[in-house]
Design a protein around this motif. Structure first.
Motif, PDB file in Angstrom:
ATOM      1  N   THR A  56       0.822  -1.211   0.000  1.00 60.78           N
ATOM      2  CA  THR A  56       0.000   0.000   0.000  1.00 60.78           C
ATOM      3  C   THR A  56       0.852   1.256   0.000  1.00 60.78           C
ATOM      4  O   THR A  56       0.372   2.335  -0.375  1.00 60.78           O
ATOM      5  N   LEU A  57       2.111   1.126   0.437  1.00 56.21           N
ATOM      6  CA  LEU A  57       3.023   2.262   0.497  1.00 56.21           C
ATOM      7  C   LEU A  57       4.345   1.911  -0.168  1.00 56.21           C
ATOM      8  O   LEU A  57       4.768   0.749  -0.160  1.00 56.21           O
ATOM      9  N   VAL A  58       4.993   2.914  -0.738  1.00 60.71           N
ATOM     10  CA  VAL A  58       6.378   2.782  -1.169  1.00 60.71           C
ATOM     11  C   VAL A  58       7.156   3.912  -0.512  1.00 60.71           C
ATOM     12  O   VAL A  58       6.680   5.052  -0.433  1.00 60.71           O
ATOM     13  N   ALA A  59       8.314   3.586   0.029  1.00 61.83           N
ATOM     14  CA  ALA A  59       9.177   4.574   0.676  1.00 61.83           C
ATOM     15  C   ALA A  59      10.350   4.881  -0.233  1.00 61.83           C
ATOM     16  O   ALA A  59      10.893   3.977  -0.880  1.00 61.83           O
ATOM     17  N   THR A  60      10.758   6.138  -0.276  1.00 66.51           N
ATOM     18  CA  THR A  60      11.909   6.548  -1.072  1.00 66.51           C
ATOM     19  C   THR A  60      12.885   7.326  -0.195  1.00 66.51           C
ATOM     20  O   THR A  60      12.466   8.106   0.663  1.00 66.51           O
ATOM     21  N   GLY A  61      14.177   7.098  -0.413  1.00 70.41           N
ATOM     22  CA  GLY A  61      15.209   7.828   0.305  1.00 70.41           C
ATOM     23  C   GLY A  61      16.068   8.605  -0.667  1.00 70.41           C
ATOM     24  O   GLY A  61      16.393   8.110  -1.754  1.00 70.41           O
ATOM     25  N   SER A  62      16.461   9.812  -0.278  1.00 73.58           N
ATOM     26  CA  SER A  62      17.092  10.722  -1.225  1.00 73.58           C
ATOM     27  C   SER A  62      18.330  11.392  -0.641  1.00 73.58           C
ATOM     28  O   SER A  62      18.514  11.455   0.582  1.00 73.58           O
ATOM     29  N   THR A  63      19.147  11.934  -1.518  1.00 72.94           N
ATOM     30  CA  THR A  63      20.291  12.737  -1.095  1.00 72.94           C
ATOM     31  C   THR A  63      19.858  14.105  -0.580  1.00 72.94           C
ATOM     32  O   THR A  63      20.697  14.889  -0.135  1.00 72.94           O
ATOM     33  N   ASP A  64      18.550  14.408  -0.628  1.00 69.50           N
ATOM     34  CA  ASP A  64      18.062  15.652  -0.024  1.00 69.50           C
ATOM     35  C   ASP A  64      17.845  15.501   1.484  1.00 69.50           C
ATOM     36  O   ASP A  64      17.269  16.372   2.130  1.00 69.50           O
ATOM     37  N   ALA A  65      18.300  14.359   2.061  1.00 71.28           N
ATOM     38  CA  ALA A  65      18.246  14.081   3.502  1.00 71.28           C
ATOM     39  C   ALA A  65      16.845  13.776   3.998  1.00 71.28           C
ATOM     40  O   ALA A  65      16.580  13.846   5.205  1.00 71.28           O
ATOM     41  N   SER A  66      15.941  13.436   3.105  1.00 70.43           N
ATOM     42  CA  SER A  66      14.581  13.092   3.527  1.00 70.43           C
ATOM     43  C   SER A  66      14.170  11.742   2.958  1.00 70.43           C
ATOM     44  O   SER A  66      14.722  11.269   1.955  1.00 70.43           O
TER      45      SER A  66
END
Length: 408
Positions: free
Chosen positions: A194-204
């Motif tokens: 139901t959810l997908v999580a994303t991690g970024s170099t924007d620190a979030s």
């Protein structure tokens, strides 16, 4: 013949190789339900008859008429544990530019590859044929994943700052998720898809609704890029690893929950691996066995063992309860960037900058087989669910499929 116990109509037993155990199917009130029996302490030396008697004491569904069926399932699990397989190279597949990541769907019938060529390709594992080319990103596709266990969707994360959700059957783009201010480095579906999580170099990190393609939440508080993230097995918690994080001195290379969500393992560029209580966040152990950065860590399917891969060219296996080093894996001539257990838990697979992948015996640390054929660094590898197929992804622009000789 179905058996009836206390209003429960027993239907079937199914053995589970990925997490050692048996799943019971039964009817209650007209609905088909399931119940799992964990066999985490099962070994090749376990007496199946004694184990069945022990199970019967705690599980009324296992009546005398089901004893032989359960013993057969236990025997099959023991065979899977005891058998160290040998693999041969079956197929080589080519991208236009180096690969970044590879991954199977739950059944292992398909796998996906991400690449610097801005594409994600979907392959048929059995025939080796390309099924789909997912195109639309304008920069490197750095992260790819199926929504396991369903396998009907694929997520891709890119340096173009977007995540795309795709139909795994048709290849059509369902949603383009925009909101990050910098490159997406990692992603993961929750177990319910139901959810997908994303991690970024924007620190979030961000959470997205899979069905609607809308942002649900932005997780802030880190001061550096997020390099890894992982949901626990029930989807109630998300762990993130970043370049500077409060639980370690230096950058976290990877972080993972164990099967029952009680522990988190993290690997760091400070040369150590740490174990944490998932509820309290308390560090319970620091596993120091390497002279250079820890590049990857993982639990086995039971959560009893931890495997560590290092830039010093070695790997190690620790007992997650006693924190004792059980084995050292030595033989690679370059850093080890990826490590994983086979579903049966008796074999470890490593990928290295020395252009080889290797299979190791978990108990002895001995090298069982060297997988050669790539011409540049291998930085991604994976077993399928049954443990009879391996894929490796390399900077030489190729993905290779390795088949178990017993299954050929």
């Amino acid at each position: 013949m179905n058996s009836n116990v206390c209003g429960l109509n027993f239907i079937n037993c199914i053995s589970v190789f990925c997490i050692l155990g048996i799943i019971l199917e039964y009817k209650q009130g007209g609905s088909i339900k399931t119940k799992s029996i964990d066999l985490l302490d099962l070994t090749s030396d376990t007496d199946p008859e004694e184990l069945v008697v022990e199970i019967q004491h705690s599980e009324p569904l296992i009546t005398q008429s089901r004893v032989e069926q359960v013993k057969e399932l236990i025997h099959r699990l023991q065979q899977k544990q005891a058998h160290n397989r040998s693999f041969f190279l079956q197929q080589v597949h080519v991208h236009l530019l180096p690969l970044t990541n590879v991954g199977f769907n739950k059944s292992g019938s398909r796998f996906i590859t991400g690449s610097y060529d801005r594409r994600c390709r979907v392959w048929d594992t059995s025939s080796g044929q390309q099924l789909l080319s997912l195109e639309g990103h304008t920069n490197i596709v750095a992260a790819v994943a199926f929504n396991i266990p369903y396998g009907d969707k694929i997520a891709t994360g890119s340096f173009d700052r977007t995540c795309k959700l795709w139909c795994a059957q048709t290849g059509s783009c369902l949603h383009t998720l925009r909101g990050h201010l910098a490159e997406i480095r990692c992603l993961a579906f929750n177990p319910q898809s139901t959810l997908v999580a994303t991690g970024s170099t924007d620190a979030s990190a961000k959470l997205w609704n899979v069905k609607r393609g809308k942002e649900v939440a932005t997780l802030k508080g880190h001061s550096a890029e997020i390099l890894s993230l992982c949901f626990n097995s029930v989807g109630s918690q998300l762990v993130t690893g970043v370049a500077t994080f409060i639980i370690t001195i230096r950058e976290i290379s990877n972080a993972q929950f164990n099967w029952d969500c009680s522990l988190i393992v993290s690997g760091s560029l400070d040369n150590t691996c740490k174990l944490w209580e998932a509820v309290s966040g308390r560090c319970v152990a620091t596993l120091a066995a390497h002279t250079e950065e820890v590049l990857d860590v993982c639990f086995d399917s039971t959560g009893q063992l931890v495997a560590i891969a290092s830039a010093d060219g070695t790997a190690s296996v620790f007992n997650a309860a006693t924190y004792e080093c059980m084995a050292r894996l030595e033989g690679h001539e370059g850093e080890i960037s990826k490590i994983c257990f086979s579903p049966q838990g008796n074999t470890i697979l490593t990928a290295s900058s020395d252009k080889t992948a290797r299979l190791w015996d978990v108990q002895t640390g001995g090298c069982l087989q060297i997988l050669t054929g790539h011409t540049l660094e291998i930085f991604s590898c994976a077993f399928n669910y049954e443990g009879d197929t391996i894929i490796t992804g390399s900077a030489d622009n190729t993905c290779q499929i390795w088949r178990c000789k017993d299954e050929a």
